[in-house]
Design a protein around this motif. Structure first.
Motif, PDB file in Angstrom:
ATOM      1  N   THR A  63       0.306  -1.060  -0.170  1.00 51.68           N
ATOM      2  CA  THR A  63      -0.009  -0.284  -0.174  1.00 51.68           C
ATOM      3  C   THR A  63       0.809   0.911   0.110  1.00 51.68           C
ATOM      4  O   THR A  63       0.367   2.240  -0.697  1.00 51.68           O
ATOM      5  CB  THR A  63      -1.114   0.054   1.067  1.00 51.68           C
ATOM      6  OG1 THR A  63      -1.663  -0.788   1.015  1.00 51.68           O
ATOM      7  CG2 THR A  63      -2.094   1.553   1.456  1.00 51.68           C
ATOM      8  N   THR A  78       0.533   3.288  -3.401  1.00 48.50           N
ATOM      9  CA  THR A  78      -0.539   3.956  -3.309  1.00 48.50           C
ATOM     10  C   THR A  78      -0.178   5.086  -3.614  1.00 48.50           C
ATOM     11  O   THR A  78      -1.483   6.102  -4.573  1.00 48.50           O
ATOM     12  CB  THR A  78      -0.989   4.744  -1.953  1.00 48.50           C
ATOM     13  OG1 THR A  78      -1.410   3.283  -1.326  1.00 48.50           O
ATOM     14  CG2 THR A  78      -1.823   6.090  -1.839  1.00 48.50           C
ATOM     15  N   ARG A  80      -2.291   6.640  -7.746  1.00 45.98           N
ATOM     16  CA  ARG A  80      -2.607   7.830  -7.324  1.00 45.98           C
ATOM     17  C   ARG A  80      -2.510   8.693  -8.385  1.00 45.98           C
ATOM     18  O   ARG A  80      -3.870   9.906  -8.954  1.00 45.98           O
ATOM     19  CB  ARG A  80      -2.043   9.099  -6.697  1.00 45.98           C
ATOM     20  CG  ARG A  80      -2.646  10.493  -5.660  1.00 45.98           C
ATOM     21  CD  ARG A  80      -2.604  11.426  -5.049  1.00 45.98           C
ATOM     22  NE  ARG A  80      -1.986  10.626  -3.283  1.00 45.98           N
ATOM     23  CZ  ARG A  80      -0.871  10.958  -3.465  1.00 45.98           C
ATOM     24  NH1 ARG A  80       0.419   9.993  -3.138  1.00 45.98           N
ATOM     25  NH2 ARG A  80      -1.598   9.718  -2.106  1.00 45.98           N
TER      26      ARG A  80
END
Length: 249
Positions: free
Chosen positions: A153, A157, A161
């Motif tokens: 994660t 991430t 994004r």
């Protein structure tokens, strides 16, 4: 060299008294550290929100309202997690449940990982073959899997994004549909895998789904948004009650 008692009780044996090792003080200290990190993160995020509030024209009253709304909306999901955690205390003990399932884990993933780890040793969770040694391996599997989950994660991430921003610039509606569809598919898969096990599973599944649907319908018709959050807890409790009655029938 003589080892301290706390460390001696951490050495796994073939005993089936899991709680002796599962509730060791060393594990409780580790749990306290996890809670400390969570509390520190919460304080940092709250301060950051207060600093950013003026830039989006939020008043102090708006901030209080948002914090209160967030706290209330967390009660429903937290109730559901608490019910699952209570059910698993006998298998893993309080420290493991608090650190993995109660805070940063997924009950379905952690139980599956522990079951696979126990199976690799020729044992099964909860029966006579579930010894302290098996618990140690199962707990390690849960923890290392969760650690990799968090690392993935952390790394992915920022990359996701960028992809999210690009997709939104092309088709904003897609990012509203895709996450919802993924969640529905994931939880439907988890639910449907339980149906072939027995008629009790089917009854519990159908009644839980009906209760959740009713809560969502009432929340929309009556304008009671809290029903959406409490719906999960209600469906679990009523589903458990229905399963208990079905077993006794």
């Amino acid at each position: 060299m003589h080892q301290p008692q706390a460390l001696q009780s951490l050495v796994p044996t073939d005993s089936t008294d899991i709680m002796v090792i599962a509730n060791n003080p060393v594990l409780w200290i580790c749990v306290a550290g996890v809670f400390g990190v969570i509390i520190l993160q919460s304080v940092i995020f709250m301060k950051a929100a207060r600093r950013a509030a003026p830039s989006v024209e939020m008043s102090p009253q708006d901030i209080k309202t948002s914090f209160r709304s967030g706290a209330v909306s967390a009660i429903g999901p937290s109730l559901a997690v608490s019910l699952v955690a209570i059910a698993l205390l006998g298998l893993f003990g309080a420290p493991a449940v608090l650190s993995r399932i109660g805070l940063i884990g997924s009950a379905a993933y952690d139980v599956s990982a522990a079951g696979i780890a126990a199976g690799s040793m020729g044992a099964k969770l909860g029966d006579a073959s579930y010894t302290q040694s098996v618990f140690t391996v199962a707990f390690f599997a849960m923890s290392i899997g969760g650690a990799m989950w968090m690392l993935a994660t952390l790394i992915l991430t920022p990359l996701l994004r960028k992809g999210d921003a690009k997709i939104r610039s092309v088709n904003p509606a897609a990012m509203a549909i895709v996450p919802a569809a993924a969640l529905i598919g994931a939880f439907s898969c988890l639910g449907f895998t339980e149906l072939p096990k027995s008629g009790v599973h089917v009854v519990s599944f159908l009644i839980s789904a009906a209760v959740m649907g009713l809560c969502l319908l009432l929340a929309r018709k009556l304008g009671k948004s809290w029903l959406r959050e409490w719906g999960l807890g209600f469906s679990i409790v009523i589903g458990l009650g229905a399963a208990y009655l079905a077993v006794g029938a």
